[in-house]
Motif scaffolding. Structure first.
Motif, PDB file in Angstrom:
ATOM      1  N   ARG A 171       0.718  -1.637  -0.133  1.00  0.00           N
ATOM      2  CA  ARG A 171       0.377  -0.240  -0.321  1.00  0.00           C
ATOM      3  C   ARG A 171       0.310   1.339   0.280  1.00  0.00           C
ATOM      4  O   ARG A 171       1.988   1.062  -0.078  1.00  0.00           O
ATOM      5  N   ILE A 172       0.247   2.942   0.109  1.00  0.00           N
ATOM      6  CA  ILE A 172       0.594   3.873  -0.115  1.00  0.00           C
ATOM      7  C   ILE A 172       0.916   3.790   1.500  1.00  0.00           C
ATOM      8  O   ILE A 172       0.368   2.199   2.493  1.00  0.00           O
ATOM      9  N   SER A 173       2.739   4.589   1.990  1.00  0.00           N
ATOM     10  CA  SER A 173       2.129   4.823   3.433  1.00  0.00           C
ATOM     11  C   SER A 173       1.389   5.457   4.003  1.00  0.00           C
ATOM     12  O   SER A 173       0.178   6.318   3.779  1.00  0.00           O
ATOM     13  N   SER A 174       1.056   4.566   5.528  1.00  0.00           N
ATOM     14  CA  SER A 174      -0.251   5.589   6.817  1.00  0.00           C
ATOM     15  C   SER A 174       0.485   6.682   6.318  1.00  0.00           C
ATOM     16  O   SER A 174      -0.672   7.051   7.467  1.00  0.00           O
ATOM     17  N   SER A 175       1.658   7.032   6.799  1.00  0.00           N
ATOM     18  CA  SER A 175       2.057   8.422   7.458  1.00  0.00           C
ATOM     19  C   SER A 175       2.284   9.524   5.466  1.00  0.00           C
ATOM     20  O   SER A 175       2.075   9.832   4.925  1.00  0.00           O
ATOM     21  N   VAL A 176       1.019  10.728   6.361  1.00  0.00           N
ATOM     22  CA  VAL A 176       1.007  11.783   5.582  1.00  0.00           C
ATOM     23  C   VAL A 176       1.513  11.956   4.894  1.00  0.00           C
ATOM     24  O   VAL A 176       2.035  12.389   3.721  1.00  0.00           O
ATOM     25  N   ALA A 177       3.181  11.858   5.667  1.00  0.00           N
ATOM     26  CA  ALA A 177       3.991  12.405   5.134  1.00  0.00           C
ATOM     27  C   ALA A 177       4.617  11.648   3.931  1.00  0.00           C
ATOM     28  O   ALA A 177       5.607  12.362   3.024  1.00  0.00           O
ATOM     29  N   GLU A 178       4.808  10.488   4.060  1.00  0.00           N
ATOM     30  CA  GLU A 178       5.415  10.126   2.913  1.00  0.00           C
ATOM     31  C   GLU A 178       4.862   9.288   2.111  1.00  0.00           C
ATOM     32  O   GLU A 178       4.618   8.292   1.624  1.00  0.00           O
ATOM     33  N   ARG A 179       3.131   9.075   2.139  1.00  0.00           N
ATOM     34  CA  ARG A 179       2.404   9.389   1.094  1.00  0.00           C
ATOM     35  C   ARG A 179       2.572   8.886  -0.346  1.00  0.00           C
ATOM     36  O   ARG A 179       2.060   8.186  -1.147  1.00  0.00           O
ATOM     37  N   GLU A 180       3.580  10.037  -0.566  1.00  0.00           N
ATOM     38  CA  GLU A 180       4.003  10.592  -1.925  1.00  0.00           C
ATOM     39  C   GLU A 180       4.990   9.814  -2.584  1.00  0.00           C
ATOM     40  O   GLU A 180       5.155   9.485  -3.467  1.00  0.00           O
ATOM     41  N   GLU A 181       5.634   8.836  -1.822  1.00  0.00           N
ATOM     42  CA  GLU A 181       7.333   8.145  -1.636  1.00  0.00           C
ATOM     43  C   GLU A 181       7.256   6.692  -1.548  1.00  0.00           C
ATOM     44  O   GLU A 181       8.278   6.465  -2.142  1.00  0.00           O
ATOM     45  N   ASN A 182       6.713   6.532  -0.813  1.00  0.00           N
ATOM     46  CA  ASN A 182       6.939   5.215   0.571  1.00  0.00           C
ATOM     47  C   ASN A 182       6.076   4.225   0.351  1.00  0.00           C
ATOM     48  O   ASN A 182       5.124   4.244  -0.676  1.00  0.00           O
ATOM     49  N   HIS A 183       5.954   2.364  -0.074  1.00  0.00           N
ATOM     50  CA  HIS A 183       5.293   2.135  -0.504  1.00  0.00           C
ATOM     51  C   HIS A 183       5.499   1.154   1.065  1.00  0.00           C
ATOM     52  O   HIS A 183       6.421   1.111   2.089  1.00  0.00           O
ATOM     53  N   GLN A 184       3.995   0.909   1.896  1.00  0.00           N
ATOM     54  CA  GLN A 184       4.488   0.218   2.809  1.00  0.00           C
ATOM     55  C   GLN A 184       3.707  -1.471   2.625  1.00  0.00           C
ATOM     56  O   GLN A 184       2.599  -2.076   1.883  1.00  0.00           O
TER      57      GLN A 184
END
Length: 436
Positions: free
Chosen positions: A182-195
């Motif tokens: 998924r995209i990151s559960s952290s708002v700050a990293e949602r555009e650049e992280n995979h979870q």
């Protein structure tokens, strides 16, 4: 020119290669006092293109990771080239490792059915190549226990004269893994992280303390340099023999870099994609790649890639595997110099390692980082990696959560008093797009 100022690049090429060791002078740099590292490594410059893969007889097998089931039907095959050298006698042995890639306490006979010494007698010479080489291969024996292993190749009868080491993994069916990205559960990293989230059902195993008896590793694009080790479960239901890994503190997050850069040097008769020029001489072949630039601030554009992998081959008519040649590939990264920072070109082709051999050098005159790597004909993915205090390693690549990446989950199990970390579960997934 539209893509490449060949005059400038030829000048830089001449300057760059003046300081390089000519191919005909590459020596057999034996390092009899080399310290064995239980990792993927070549200990000599002339040992090239080390591949370990499950061999079912298909051409695409070489792109598969060295991970097999305990009841494997296809052997694991080790292949490597030694350039500018005639046949030498090599031998191999296997090391059993714990979860953290340290040598385990098992004796050889506890994980093997035979004496732990294997001559590498299968070899072939290259045919009509400018850079001559000898290609070696060895089918590894089956092992009796699941877990982590390293095959070590050494010269002659001196086990201290190591030339290469390569990891592989053998898994059994003890745990069922259900995973999603998924995209990151952290708002700050949602555009650049995979979870990476997953659950583990271990109905076939008996555990008195699942939180401690199980260890988990997660990999991205088969990389070891950024693997997540010993991830702990967020939920354990021992009565149901079930665990969940749904961290919300970035412990299960990976940077989702953009699709990989690539180049195609399968042909030496014409310029493949992202190749600006092919130069041939009596002693070597050079491929000058088109100039690269930073992609950090560029709009995202999806394209197909190999998730950092590569494959070897030639598009020349009637060519065989032994007729694929070695090419001196020139990389050019046009950007301002980043002070106190080393820049590397990395990918599956060099096991993602940051070594002096793949470090770029900045040329003030041209305003470019340059590097030269000796690579066999094929199709390659790569990226640029920045290394410095406080420097973003993906400074030249950027991130995007929409990018495709491959993820793997490995589940290990060891009961109290046991000497063995069993690999009881393995699962992989290709993440093709965002999921909330």
């Amino acid at each position: 020119m539209k893509h490449l100022n060949y005059f400038l690049l030829l000048v830089i090429s001449c300057l760059f290669f003046t300081g390089c060791l000519p191919l005909e002078q590459v020596a057999n740099t034996s390092t009899s006092d080399a310290v064995l590292e239980l990792s993927d490594r070549s200990y000599e410059d002339n040992i090239r293109l080390v591949r370990l893969f499950p061999n079912s007889g298909k051409a695409e097998d070489t792109m598969q990771p060295p991970i097999v089931h305990i009841n494997q039907t296809a052997p694991l095959t080790l292949k490597f080239d030694e350039i500018l050298s005639d046949f030498q006698q090599y031998n191999a042995y296997i090391v059993h490792c714990n979860f953290n890639w340290e040598r385990s306490a098992l004796t050889d006979m506890e994980f093997l059915n035979e004496y732990n010494s294997y001559p590498v007698n299968n070899y072939q010479y290259s045919q009509s190549t400018i850079v001559p080489y000898t290609q070696y291969s060895l089918d590894l024996p089956k092992v009796k226990k699941s877990g982590n292993y390293v095959v070590v190749v050494y010269r002659g009868t001196n086990k201290a004269d190591i030339v290469l080491s390569r990891r592989f993994m053998v898994f059994e069916e003890g745990a069922d893994i259900q995973m999603e990205v998924r995209i990151s559960s952290s708002v700050a990293e949602r555009e650049e992280n995979h979870q990476v989230e997953f659950s583990v059902s271990y109905g076939g195993l008996t555990s008195t303390n699942a939180y401690n008896d199980f260890k988990v590793m997660v990999r991205q694009n088969r990389r070891w340099d950024n693997a997540i080790l010993n991830l702990k479960p967020t939920l354990v239901r021992e009565d149901q023999r079930y665990m969940e890994y749904r961290n919300f503190t970035l412990q299960n997050n990976f940077k989702s870099t953009r699709e990989f850069r690539f180049f195609d040097i399968r042909s030496l008769s014409y310029n493949g994609r992202n190749v600006g020029k092919i130069e041939k001489s009596q002693n070597e072949i050079r491929a000058l790649l088109l100039k690269d630039a930073s992609r950090f601030s560029e709009p995202y554009s999806r394209m197909q890639d190999l998730d950092g992998n590569f494959f070897i081959g030639s598009t020349e008519p009637n060519s065989s595997d032994l007729q694929t040649d070695y090419v001196k590939v020139m990389f050019f990264l046009e950007t301002e110099k980043v002070e106190a920072t080393d820049v590397y070109v990395i990918g599956g082709f060099n096991d993602w390692q940051k070594t002096p051999q793949n470090r770029l050098v900045y040329d003030d005159l041209s305003g470019m980082y340059t590097a030269s790597l000796l690579l066999k004909q094929g199709f390659y993915n790569y990226m640029y990696w920045a290394k410095g205090n406080g420097v973003d390693p993906y400074l030249f690549e950027g991130y995007n959560f929409q990018a495709e990446n491959e993820y793997e989950v490995f589940v290990y199990f060891k009961t109290p008093g046991s000497f063995v970390d069993r690999l009881v579960g393995y699962q992989s997934i290709i993440h093709n797009g965002p999921k909330n």
